[in-house]
Design an enzyme around this catalytic site. Structure first.
Site, PDB file in Angstrom:
ATOM      1  N   GLY A  36      64.402 -44.641   5.620  1.00 14.28           N
ATOM      2  CA  GLY A  36      63.331 -44.942   6.552  1.00 14.28           C
ATOM      3  C   GLY A  36      63.874 -45.453   7.871  1.00 14.28           C
ATOM      4  O   GLY A  36      65.004 -45.929   7.964  1.00 14.28           O
ATOM      5  N   THR A  83      53.243 -42.687  11.961  1.00 17.66           N
ATOM      6  CA  THR A  83      54.690 -42.565  11.863  1.00 17.66           C
ATOM      7  C   THR A  83      55.177 -41.127  11.829  1.00 17.66           C
ATOM      8  O   THR A  83      56.365 -40.877  12.005  1.00 17.66           O
ATOM      9  CB  THR A  83      55.184 -43.277  10.598  1.00 17.66           C
ATOM     10  OG1 THR A  83      54.457 -42.764   9.471  1.00 17.66           O
ATOM     11  CG2 THR A  83      54.943 -44.777  10.685  1.00 17.66           C
ATOM     12  N   LEU A 140      64.909 -36.531   9.433  1.00 18.77           N
ATOM     13  CA  LEU A 140      64.040 -35.391   9.139  1.00 18.77           C
ATOM     14  C   LEU A 140      63.472 -34.767  10.406  1.00 18.77           C
ATOM     15  O   LEU A 140      63.370 -33.545  10.514  1.00 18.77           O
ATOM     16  CB  LEU A 140      62.887 -35.840   8.233  1.00 18.77           C
ATOM     17  CG  LEU A 140      63.257 -36.230   6.810  1.00 18.77           C
ATOM     18  CD1 LEU A 140      62.055 -36.848   6.107  1.00 18.77           C
ATOM     19  CD2 LEU A 140      63.741 -35.011   6.031  1.00 18.77           C
ATOM     20  N   GLY A 160      58.228 -45.079   2.987  1.00 15.01           N
ATOM     21  CA  GLY A 160      57.254 -44.005   2.940  1.00 15.01           C
ATOM     22  C   GLY A 160      57.850 -42.621   3.006  1.00 15.01           C
ATOM     23  O   GLY A 160      57.588 -41.764   2.153  1.00 15.01           O
ATOM     24  N   ALA A 161      58.656 -42.343   4.028  1.00  7.83           N
ATOM     25  CA  ALA A 161      59.203 -41.002   4.207  1.00  7.83           C
ATOM     26  C   ALA A 161      60.109 -40.609   3.054  1.00  7.83           C
ATOM     27  O   ALA A 161      60.023 -39.494   2.529  1.00  7.83           O
ATOM     28  CB  ALA A 161      59.963 -40.921   5.528  1.00  7.83           C
ATOM     29  N   ARG A 196      69.922 -39.081   6.654  1.00  6.25           N
ATOM     30  CA  ARG A 196      69.599 -37.803   7.302  1.00  6.25           C
ATOM     31  C   ARG A 196      68.256 -37.919   8.014  1.00  6.25           C
ATOM     32  O   ARG A 196      67.276 -38.366   7.431  1.00  6.25           O
ATOM     33  CB  ARG A 196      69.561 -36.677   6.266  1.00  6.25           C
ATOM     34  CG  ARG A 196      69.165 -35.331   6.827  1.00  6.25           C
ATOM     35  CD  ARG A 196      69.230 -34.226   5.787  1.00  6.25           C
ATOM     36  NE  ARG A 196      70.610 -33.794   5.589  1.00  6.25           N
ATOM     37  CZ  ARG A 196      71.333 -34.039   4.513  1.00  6.25           C
ATOM     38  NH1 ARG A 196      70.804 -34.755   3.514  1.00  6.25           N
ATOM     39  NH2 ARG A 196      72.583 -33.613   4.407  1.00  6.25           N
ATOM     40  N   GLU A 200      61.050 -49.643  10.449  1.00  7.52           N
ATOM     41  CA  GLU A 200      61.188 -51.083  10.624  1.00  7.52           C
ATOM     42  C   GLU A 200      62.552 -51.497  11.152  1.00  7.52           C
ATOM     43  O   GLU A 200      62.734 -52.622  11.608  1.00  7.52           O
ATOM     44  CB  GLU A 200      60.887 -51.791   9.298  1.00  7.52           C
ATOM     45  CG  GLU A 200      59.466 -51.484   8.829  1.00  7.52           C
ATOM     46  CD  GLU A 200      59.082 -52.187   7.539  1.00  7.52           C
ATOM     47  OE1 GLU A 200      59.940 -52.297   6.652  1.00  7.52           O
ATOM     48  OE2 GLU A 200      57.931 -52.605   7.424  1.00  7.52           O
ATOM     49  N   GLN A 230      59.637 -43.710  16.376  1.00  3.12           N
ATOM     50  CA  GLN A 230      59.547 -44.894  15.537  1.00  3.12           C
ATOM     51  C   GLN A 230      60.571 -45.954  15.931  1.00  3.12           C
ATOM     52  O   GLN A 230      60.262 -47.137  16.032  1.00  3.12           O
ATOM     53  CB  GLN A 230      59.736 -44.509  14.068  1.00  3.12           C
ATOM     54  CG  GLN A 230      58.515 -43.890  13.437  1.00  3.12           C
ATOM     55  CD  GLN A 230      57.354 -44.861  13.434  1.00  3.12           C
ATOM     56  OE1 GLN A 230      57.379 -45.864  12.754  1.00  3.12           O
ATOM     57  NE2 GLN A 230      56.333 -44.559  14.215  1.00  3.12           N
TER      58      GLN A 230
END
Length: 754
Positions: free
Chosen positions: A710, A479, A638, A520-521, A636, A713, A646
C-alpha cells in the site's frame, strides 16, 4: 494456506506482458465523478419520494438529559416523526454481538438519557423536506443535569493508564544506557487533536422491502457496516443490503458506522418509505471520530560516532471514556532504527470527548513528528549529517523481533532523495541562508509504514460478448481502487482494459476488508488476481475440452491469454468466441487470498524519505514551503498515476500537520473550537508550490502474489517532521509543539534574538 515461496513464482501480473501493471491509467470512474453522474450515498435515487432526517445533538460534555420535549417539533407542518431515547424503536444494547462471526457489534442510537460527549445525538426528526426537518429540530427543547467532565488533555496526564491488554516493550536496560550515553536527547513533543474533514459528510439513504433493508451509505468497510446494522436492528445480516459505491473521502473516519446509518434504517421501517440522513459539516466534527492528541517523550542515547545505545519512545494519548482506542504512536519505532536498549509504550487518558479513532497513518502520522525531530536534534549534537546518523543506525534485521526484512530500501530512499533534492547545498548551521527578509532552510525525515494482508474474496465473470466483470465487496474512498482492480483483471486475463468492468461496494458481493490501514490495494487486488487466475483455469479447461475450439486437445500448460485471445502457440480464438460457443450463459468463478503461513517470518514495511525547503519570515514568523520531495519504496506499483496521487496527497497533509492543522477543546463545553472548513485550516493550492515524489523499483514477493504494497498512508508518515526540521535549519527555532503557527515561530524568533 500458501507459502511466500509460492508467491515468488512468475505469474501474469509479475510478467506484465500486456504492460498494464504500473501504467498511469486514468481513473476508471473519473468521468462519472467530474460530470456529477457518480451517485454518492445521499444523491442515490430512491424507489419513491424520500423523507429527510435531521439529527439533534447535545450541548454538554457529560451528564444526563433531565427533560426533553418534542411537542413543538412534532407540531411543525411536514414533520413525520420525532424520536428521543424515550420512544426510539428497540435496538440491541451497545456492544452486543448475536453472531460471533460478525465484524462489528451493535451500535444503537438514542440509547439512553446519558450524555457522553458534546455533539452526541439526543433526538431525531424526520419530515417531508430538509427545511421542515431542520426547523423542527431547532424546536426540540432539552435541559440537562451536567456532571463534572474531563476535557483538558494536558491537565489530565495524572489520569493516564496503560491501555487494556497492552504492556510496554522493554529490551535491554534503557535507564542505565541513557545514563552512560556520551550524547543524549530527552525531549517531549506534542501533536494536537485533528479531524478528518472529508469532502463528503457521512450520509445514508435507506428503504425496506418486506423484512429486508437496503442502505446506500458512505462507509469504508462494507461488511463492518452491514454487520453493525444487523446487530443493532436485531435482524440477520443477509437482511441488510449495504451499498457504498462512491465515497467522497474517508481517511479512516468512515471506517465505522454512525447514527445516520442506524436512524435512517429505523425511520424508513417505521414510516414505510425511504429516508435520507446526513451529518452537517459541524456535526461531522463531533459526531464522528477524530485523531487524538499525543504527547510523546523521546529519549535517545548515542556514542560519539552516532550509534544509538538507547532509544525510548513513550506516548500519552486519549480516547472517549466509553470507547477505548489507543493511538499507537510508538509502535513504528520498533522497526526503524537499531539500538540494543529499547523501550516503547503507551498510556491512555479516558476523557469526556467525542470518540477518538484511526486517521490516515494512525500512529505514524503523530509518532514520526516526534522521533524524526529527535533524530535531527541528536544529529546536531553529534555534528553529523542527519542522513548519515540514520545510515549509521540502519538495522540488518528487525531491531525488536530479529526477523529478516522482506525488503528494505530506506537507505536508498534517503541517499537518492538527497542527490535529487540537492541536499549537499544545505548549510548545517541554522539561520545562515537568507533570501531578503526570509530565512531559508532544509530538513529531512525518514518514513515507515507497516505492510498488511488480510483475508478477502472476489468474483469474476466473463460473458458471451467477452466482457469481464469483477465483483467485490471492496470500497474506493478516492484512492483508485476501481482502477487498479481493472488493471489487475485485464492484465491477468490478457484482455483489453476497456473490456473489463469493476463493480464494488456491495455487501452481496464476495467480501473484502475495505479501504484502510494501507492494506486495501494489496488485499483486494490479491483476491481479484486469484479470481482471475481461477477464471483462466476454467477457460483453459473449456477450450482444450471443446471440439469446436482450435485449442481442442492441446496441452493446458501451454495456454496463454493475450489481446483478448486464448491461444496455444499459433492456434487461438477470442475469449468472446470461446464463451459464446461453449458456455453462452457466461463463466463465473471466485477466488480468495489469505496471509501465507510463513509471512510472519518476515518484517514487512514500506519506506520513504522526505526532503523539504522552507522560508521563515523574520517579521511575521510565517513559514512558507518552497519545495518538497519524497522518495518511496512500496513494492510493485500498480498504477503510476494514482499511486503518485496518493503519496503526494499524504505529503501535502503532512505539510498541514506541521503548519496549520489542529483543533482545540473549549473547556466550558467540551466542544471543539473549529467546526467547519473555514476555521479548520488545511493547506490550499497556494501553500503547495513545488512538490514531487518518485517510487523506487521494488517487488516484495513476501507480501502477496503480485509483490505489491500500500501507499496511501506512507506519504504522510514523517512528512511533517521534515518541515519542522527545515524550520530549525532556517531559523534556529526548535519547536516541539505542533502545529508550528506564525505566532509560535515568532515567539521562538524573539526568544532566540533573531
Amino acid at each position: 494456506m500458501s507459502s511466500v515461496h509460492d508467491w515468488a513464482a512468475p505469474n501474469p501480473v509479475t510478467e506484465n506482458r500486456g504492460g498494464l501493471i504500473g501504467k498511469g491509467v486514468a481513473r476508471y470512474e473519473g468521468a462519472l465523478k467530474v460530470t456529477g453522474t457518480a451517485p454518492y450515498a445521499y444523491d442515490t435515487p430512491a424507489p419513491s419520494k424520500a423523507a429527510i432526517g435531521v439529527l439533534v445533538t447535545a450541548s454538554i460534555p457529560h451528564g444526563r438529559i433531565a427533560r426533553i420535549d418534542t411537542a413543538k417539533a412534532e407540531a411543525t407542518p411536514g414533520v413525520l416523526l420525532a424520536w428521543t431515547y424515550r420512544n426510539v424503536p428497540a435496538q440491541a444494547p451497545r456492544g452486543h454481538k448475536e453472531n460471533p462471526r460478525h465484524q462489528r457489534a451493535s451500535n444503537p442510537a438514542l440509547a439512553s438519557e446519558r450524555v457522553e460527549y458534546f455533539g452526541q445525538t439526543i433526538a431525531f426528526v424526520v419530515a417531508e423536506t430538509f427545511e421542515a426537518a431542520r426547523a423542527a429540530a431547532e424546536l426540540v427543547e432539552v435541559s440537562y443535569e451536567s456532571e463534572p467532565a474531563v476535557v483538558d488533555f494536558a491537565a489530565s496526564f495524572d489520569l493516564a493508564q496503560q491501555p487494556p491488554g497492552e504492556e510496554d516493550v522493554h529490551i535491554g536496560d534503557v535507564p542505565t544506557a541513557m545514563a552512560k550515553a556520551p550524547v543524549s536527547v530527552d525531549e517531549t513533543y506534542f501533536s494536537p487533536l485533528q479531524n478528518h474533514v472529508q469532502m463528503e459528510p457521512c450520509a445514508t439513504l435507506a428503504w425496506w422491502e418486506g423484512d429486508k433493508v437496503t442502505v446506500h451509505t458512505s462507509i469504508q468497510m462494507v461488511k463492518g457496516g452491514q454487520h453493525a446494522l444487523a446487530e443493532t436492528l436485531m435482524i440477520p445480516s443477509d437482511h441488510v443490503h449495504l451499498l457504498t459505491r462512491y465515497i467522497g473521502g474517508g481517511f479512516g473516519g468512515k471506517g465505522q458506522s454512525y447514527d445516520d446509518l442506524t436512524l435512517s434504517a429505523l425511520a424508513a421501517r417505521a414510516l414505510g418509505r425511504p429516508v435520507r440522513v446526513t451529518y452537517t459539516r459541524q456535526q461531522m466534527f463531533h459526531g464522528t471520530i477524530h485523531r487524538p492528541a499525543v504527547s510523546m517523550r523521546v529519549r535517545l542515547g548515542a556514542e560519539p560516532d552516532g550509534r544509538l545505545t538507547a532509544m525510548a519512545v513513550e506516548a500519552v494519548t486519549h480516547c472517549a471514556r466509553e470507547a477505548t482506542f489507543t493511538e499507537h504512536a510508538a509502535n513504528f519505532s520498533r522497526s526503524l532504527y537499531a539500538a540494543p536498549n529499547r523501550l516503547t509504550g503507551h498510556r491512555l487518558v479516558r476523557m469526556d470527548l467525542p470518540h477518538a479513532g484511526p486517521m490516515r497513518a494512525p500512529g505514524e502520522a503523530s509518532g514520526m513528528l516526534s522521533l524524526e525531530c529527535a533524530m535531527d536534534e541528536l544529529a546536531e549534537k553529534l555534528g553529523l549529517d542527519p542522513i548519515e546518523l540514520r545510515i549509521r543506525n540502519e538495522p540488518k534485521v528487525d531491531p525488536e523481533s530479529g526477523k529478516p526484512f522482506s525488503t528494505r530500501q530506506l537507505v536508498r530512499c534517503m541517499t537518492e532523495g538527497a542527490q535529487r533534492f540537492g541536499w549537499e547545498r544545505r548549510n548545517p548551521k541554522p539561520g545562515q541562508t537568507r533570501d531578503g527578509r526570509w530565512m531559508v532552510g532544509m530538513g529531512m525525515a525518514a518514513a515507515i509504514r507497516g505492510n498488511f494482508l488480510l483475508p478477502a474474496k472476489a468474483g469474476i465473470r466473463i460473458d458471451a460478448d467477452g466482457t469481464v466483470t469483477l465483483r467485490q465487496g471492496m470500497t474506493d474512498i478516492g484512492t483508485g481502487t476501481y482502477t487498479i482492480l481493472a488493471q489487475i483483471a485485464a492484465e491477468t486475463m490478457g484482455a483489453p482494459l476497456e473490456q473489463v468492468r469493476v463493480e464494488i461496494g456491495d455487501s452481496d458481493f464476495p467480501p473484502a476488508p475495505g479501504s484502510g490501514g494501507q492494506f486495501g490495494a494489496a488485499t483486494a487486488g490479491s483476491a481479484a488476481f486469484e479470481a482471475a487466475m481461477n477464471l483462466r483455469k476454467a477457460l483453459t479447461e473449456l477450450a482444450v475440452g471443446d471440439p469446436g475450439s482450435p485449442l481442442y486437445g492441446g496441452p493446458a500448460e501451454l495456454v496463454t491469454f493475450e489481446n483478448g485471445n486464448i491461444a496455444i502457440e499459433n492456434r487461438s480464438e477470442t475469449l468472446a468466441a470461446l464463451v459464446a460457443r461453449a458456455q453462452p450463459e457466461g463463466v463465473y468463478v471466485e477466488g480468495a487470498i489469505t496471509p501465507a503461513t510463513d509471512a510472519r517470518d518476515y518484517s514487512q514495511h514500506t519506506y520513504g524519505a522526505h526532503f523539504a525547503e522552507v522560508g521563515v519570515d523574520t517579521v511575521t514568523g510565517e513559514v512558507r514551503l518552497r519545495r518538497m520531495f519524497g522518495v518511496f519504496a512500496a513494492g510493485r506499483i500498480l498504477n503510476a498515476k494514482t499511486a503518485k496521487s496518493q503519496i503526494t496527497g499524504g505529503m501535502i497533509w503532512g505539510v498541514g500537520t506541521a503548519l496549520t492543522e489542529s483543533n482545540l477543546v473549549d473547556p466550558r463545553f467540551g466542544s471543539l473550537m473549529s467546526q467547519d472548513m473555514a476555521s479548520y485550516l488545511v493547506p490550499v493550492h497556494a501553500d503547495i508550490v513545488e512538490l514531487d515524489s518518485v517510487f523506487l523499483d521494488e517487488a516484495d514477493d513476501k507480501a502477496n502474489p503480485m509483490g505489491i504494497k500500500g501507499v496511501g498512508e506512507l506519504g504522510i508518515s514523517g512528512a511533517g517532521a521534515a518541515i519542522a526540521n527545515a524550520i530549525y535549519n532556517a531559523s534556529g527555532v526548535r519547536l516541539r509543539d505542533y502545529p508550528m503557527t506564525p505566532a509560535r515561530v515568532l515567539e521562538g524568533l524573539v526568544a532566540a534574538g533573531r
